[in-house]
Design a protein around this motif. Structure first.
Motif, PDB file in Angstrom:
ATOM      1  N   ARG A  91       0.847  -1.199   0.000  1.00  0.00           N
ATOM      2  CA  ARG A  91       0.000   0.000   0.000  1.00  0.00           C
ATOM      3  C   ARG A  91       0.874   1.236   0.000  1.00  0.00           C
ATOM      4  O   ARG A  91       1.863   1.308   0.740  1.00  0.00           O
ATOM      5  CB  ARG A  91      -0.905   0.027   1.231  1.00  0.00           C
ATOM      6  CG  ARG A  91      -1.779   1.269   1.344  1.00  0.00           C
ATOM      7  CD  ARG A  91      -2.520   1.305   2.681  1.00  0.00           C
ATOM      8  NE  ARG A  91      -1.596   1.294   3.808  1.00  0.00           N
ATOM      9  CZ  ARG A  91      -0.967   2.375   4.277  1.00  0.00           C
ATOM     10  NH1 ARG A  91      -1.139   3.548   3.689  1.00  0.00           N
ATOM     11  NH2 ARG A  91      -0.155   2.284   5.316  1.00  0.00           N
ATOM     12  N   VAL A  92       0.503   2.177  -0.835  1.00  0.00           N
ATOM     13  CA  VAL A  92       1.166   3.475  -0.853  1.00  0.00           C
ATOM     14  C   VAL A  92       0.123   4.513  -0.482  1.00  0.00           C
ATOM     15  O   VAL A  92      -0.804   4.772  -1.247  1.00  0.00           O
ATOM     16  CB  VAL A  92       1.792   3.790  -2.222  1.00  0.00           C
ATOM     17  CG1 VAL A  92       2.467   5.156  -2.188  1.00  0.00           C
ATOM     18  CG2 VAL A  92       2.794   2.719  -2.608  1.00  0.00           C
ATOM     19  N   GLY A  93       0.254   5.087   0.715  1.00  0.00           N
ATOM     20  CA  GLY A  93      -0.695   6.085   1.173  1.00  0.00           C
ATOM     21  C   GLY A  93      -0.199   7.486   0.931  1.00  0.00           C
ATOM     22  O   GLY A  93       0.768   7.725   0.200  1.00  0.00           O
ATOM     23  N   ILE A  94      -0.879   8.422   1.608  1.00  0.00           N
ATOM     24  CA  ILE A  94      -0.503   9.812   1.418  1.00  0.00           C
ATOM     25  C   ILE A  94       0.641  10.208   2.349  1.00  0.00           C
ATOM     26  O   ILE A  94       1.318  11.209   2.119  1.00  0.00           O
ATOM     27  CB  ILE A  94      -1.724  10.721   1.654  1.00  0.00           C
ATOM     28  CG1 ILE A  94      -1.446  12.123   1.127  1.00  0.00           C
ATOM     29  CG2 ILE A  94      -2.125  10.735   3.115  1.00  0.00           C
ATOM     30  CD1 ILE A  94      -2.655  13.020   1.141  1.00  0.00           C
ATOM     31  N   ARG A  95       0.893   9.427   3.400  1.00  0.00           N
ATOM     32  CA  ARG A  95       1.973   9.755   4.334  1.00  0.00           C
ATOM     33  C   ARG A  95       2.889   8.582   4.645  1.00  0.00           C
ATOM     34  O   ARG A  95       3.900   8.751   5.322  1.00  0.00           O
ATOM     35  CB  ARG A  95       1.420  10.268   5.658  1.00  0.00           C
ATOM     36  CG  ARG A  95       0.524   9.287   6.390  1.00  0.00           C
ATOM     37  CD  ARG A  95       0.330   9.667   7.855  1.00  0.00           C
ATOM     38  NE  ARG A  95       1.573   9.640   8.570  1.00  0.00           N
ATOM     39  CZ  ARG A  95       2.070   8.552   9.168  1.00  0.00           C
ATOM     40  NH1 ARG A  95       1.417   7.390   9.087  1.00  0.00           N
ATOM     41  NH2 ARG A  95       3.200   8.607   9.822  1.00  0.00           N
TER      42      ARG A  95
END
Length: 754
Positions: A587-591
């Motif tokens: 997963r690549v999130g915003i932070r």
């Protein structure tokens, strides 16, 4: 008693006869003028008054006791609910006793009329002849009207069969819509049949009035009752059509529909013709007290019939509702379960309520109850139909065209996710609206008056505006999310890296878009309901400033994450090293980024701790292998074996993962115990480790066949030397041998047995 009946009936006779009313008044004057008739009339009136006074005295006891127990200074609205309920119950019992006592007195008077004076007997005989003639005329009208009605129904039956067959054809998705259309057309035909029978009855009624001077009022009472009752039965046939399955709105079996239709039709006919024909005739031509008492008797018999049927079918309907509850999930299951156990109590309460209001207020109770029940059934029926139609149209999985799925691949899944939720919201709104309108129909409150007030209109407007805002927000979300998918979705056949990057960016943009839409929608809704959002916005600004100073790490995480995504440093499914952790990107999130390492450990790495990103799965990978051989081995022979192992590797399961011929870099080191040769194999991204493992296996096999030594650690035992350079003797025991070898100073050895 016959004199009293004549006195009561005289005004109605005058109204019916019109210009010929003088003989009726003359007869009444003659009776009053005759002394014996006048005395008999006075005695009968006093007897009736005494009977009525006794009934009122008996029925007034509960009310007097309740009044005596209540403080004299209490207002009616201040009296407790229990006392008001007791007073109502006492009035109900008093009214019933009054009506049945009056009925008994009236019947007793009729029986005793045969022993009156001779002139009264003559008058009674004339009256009975008139009643007989009126009954014959009414019977002729009833027979003629129903004959026409049944003949027209038989003529219309082929049309009903055609409508039913049409409703049962076609796709299941539009089944309810076809049923509604077919039922509407069939109901129109049914109403036309009833209207034609009514017109035919009116024609027969005019003939009877003109030819035999029949009572037009009595005939009109029957025709009006016929119209009302048969229209109600037509509505029942719309819901419980027993003969035409395709024209049945309620989803029950034919046997159940036949039983329900017969029960409700019998109840409707008994109450309708009894209250709309028999009671008015008794009121106008006999006595209002007698008519009221007969009306109470009619309602009592209807109540007993309804209670018997409800108790008889209590278990059957309960089991069917429980079976349906087992096949339902969510709140519907709970509602069906509760209804299965309590439906008979609600039905009995409704029947008792109808009977009670009819007895307490017989003049207006029946129209009130009939209209309220009709409105409630209409509201409930329309709500159910709308719910069923929506379920059939959009409740099942929605299939979009292939062209739309190509451009917007996630739109179909999103629609099939949101539509059931929206359908639940619509059902809840329909249920709330049905409950509100039904309570208004029963005059629990005045919905129109409440809506006429400023608060009512404002509340309705706010609710509508909020629903519109939520619908627009959902449409904006679906539209923008679909547009992003259209722009970011790679073309068919794109490489895995492009697909992974597109998925990562879509996840990031979806999260950001969802947060923005939710915040904006919440602010607009709060402003719509009257909350000043100015302070909230100002507070949010101050809070954001405080967070910016106090959570610099968080801001750094977000900014670094944005640039990492813009530079396409990693995507979902890549194997990377970020910070001090290595693993597959899940997963690549915003932070932050989530990694899963080789041991299955799940790592969440904030972007602020990522100084560099090492991506092992971008475009291609290399297996770099260094293979050592002994110093006594030929380097050229070893390279030949390495190439032979590669040729076999290209023919094996990993042939599709090899992108180029193997490169032999040459000798990389003359190490302490080996000569190291380096080879490079170019592979598809992420497969360099699997290809390397397979190639190592083949290298070992080929080196063993060629007798090429792969160096491994050796151990040399040194026993030391004396000053003369001679080694001391060593005692060496051979495993599995009973001999001991002694080494002498001169290097000779001797064997001896143990």
């Amino acid at each position: 008693m016959s004199l009293v009946m004549l006195l009561v009936a005289a005004p109605s006779f005058a109204q019916e006869a019109g210009a010929e009313s003088d003989p009726a008044y003359g007869t009444l004057a003659d009776l009053i003028e005759d002394e014996s008739s006048r005395n008999a009339l006075i005695e009968e009136l006093r007897a009736l008054q005494a009977a009525r006074a006794n009934v009122e005295e008996d029925s007034a006891v509960p009310a007097e006791r309740i009044a005596a127990e209540s403080p004299s200074d209490q207002q009616p609205e201040e009296v407790s609910f229990a006392r008001r309920m007791a007073a109502t119950t006492g009035n109900l019992a008093a009214n019933m006793g009054d009506q049945f006592a009056a009925l008994g007195a009236a019947l007793g008077g009729l029986v005793g009329a045969g022993q009156a004076q001779a002139d009264e007997a003559v008058a009674a005989e004339v009256n009975l002849q008139e009643v007989g003639a009126a009954a014959v005329n009414l019977a002729i009208l009833v027979i003629a009207t129903f004959v026409v009605f049944f003949v027209l129904r038989a003529i219309a039956s082929p049309a009903f069969r055609s409508f039913s067959a049409w409703a049962q054809r076609g796709s299941e998705k539009f089944a309810m819509l076809r049923t509604i259309v077919a039922v509407a057309v069939a109901a129109l035909v049914d109403v036309i049949v009833v209207a034609l029978a009514y017109v035919a009855g009116g024609f027969v009624s005019s003939l009877l009035v003109n030819e035999v001077n029949a009572d037009a009022t009595r005939l009109a009472l029957f025709l009006n009752a016929f119209l009302v009752v048969e229209l109600v039965k037509a509505a029942l046939r719309m819901m419980f059509s027993s003969g035409y399955e395709g024209l049945r709105l309620i989803p029950v079996g034919a046997g159940q529909a036949r039983y329900a239709n017969r029960f409700l039709a019998n109840l409707t006919g008994f109450i309708g013709y009894g209250m709309l024909v028999l009671v008015p005739i008794l009121n106008f031509h006999m006595s209002p007290v007698l008519g009221t008492a007969v009306g109470t008797l009619v309602m009592l018999l209807a109540l007993l019939y309804a209670v018997a049927v409800i108790l008889k079918k209590r278990t059957v309907i309960r089991d069917r509702l429980l079976d349906k509850a087992e096949a339902t999930t969510g709140p519907g299951r709970l509602a069906l379960g509760v209804s299965a156990r309590l439906w008979h109590l609600a039905a009995l309460a409704y029947a008792l309520m109808v009977f009670a209001v009819t007895v307490i207020n017989p003049e207006t109770a029946l129209p009130y109850v009939a209209m309220a029940t009709l409105e409630t059934l209409i509201y409930v029926g329309v709500g159910l139909l709308v719910s069923v139609v929506l379920t059939q149209l959009i409740g099942k999985e929605i299939q979009l065209s292939d062209r739309v799925n190509e451009k917007l691949p996630r739109l179909q899944a999103r629609v099939n996710t949101y539509v059931p939720t929206g359908l639940k919201v619509i059902r809840a709104l329909i249920l709330a609206l049905v409950v509100i309108l039904s309570l208004d129909a029963w005059e629990v409150y005045d919905l129109a008056a409440w809506y006429a007030t400023a608060a009512g209109a404002q509340t309705v407007g706010v609710v509508i505006h909020i629903l519109v805002i939520l619908a627009v927000a959902a449409a904006i979300w679906i539209g923008i999310a679909s547009l992003l998918e259209h722009k970011l979705t790679p073309a068919e056949g794109a490489d895995p890296a492009t697909v992974a990057r597109a998925n990562t960016l879509m996840g990031l943009f979806h999260t950001t878009l969802a947060i923005a839409i939710i915040i904006m929608t919440l602010m607009i809704v709060l402003a719509e309901i009257g909350i000043n959002i100015g302070p909230l916005i100002a507070g949010a600004g101050v809070l954001g400033l405080a967070i910016g100073f106090g959570a610099q790490k968080l801001v750094q995480d977000v900014i670094t994450g944005v640039f990492i995504q813009l530079e396409n440093a990693m995507n979902t499914g890549d194997f990377v090293t970020a910070g001090s952790n290595s693993g597959t990107v899940e997963r690549v999130g915003i932070r932050s980024v989530a990694l899963r390492d080789l041991y299955g450990t799940y790592h969440i790495v904030p972007f602020s701790s990522v100084d560099a990103v090492s991506n092992f799965t971008r475009e291609y990978g290399n297996h770099v292998g260094e293979y050592g051989i002994g110093y006594r081995e030929s380097i050229d022979d070893a390279i030949v074996q390495l190439e032979a192992a590669f040729e076999e590797l290209k023919e094996g399961p990993h042939k599709d993962n090899i992108l180029a011929p193997m490169t032999v870099a040459g000798v990389t080191a003359l190490a302490d115990s080996s000569v190291n040769i380096r080879v490079v194999i170019k592979t598809t991204p992420g497969n360099q480790w699997a290809v390397g493992r397979a190639y190592n296996r083949l290298v070992k096999i080929y080196f063993d066949k060629a007798g090429i030594e792969i160096p491994f650690p050796h151990t040399t035992l040194y026993f030391g030397e004396d000053r003369d350079g001679n080694a001391p003797p060593a005692n060496v025991r051979m495993l599995g041998d009973e001999r001991v070898v002694d080494t002498q100073k001169d290097g000779t050895s001797s064997d001896r047995s143990e």
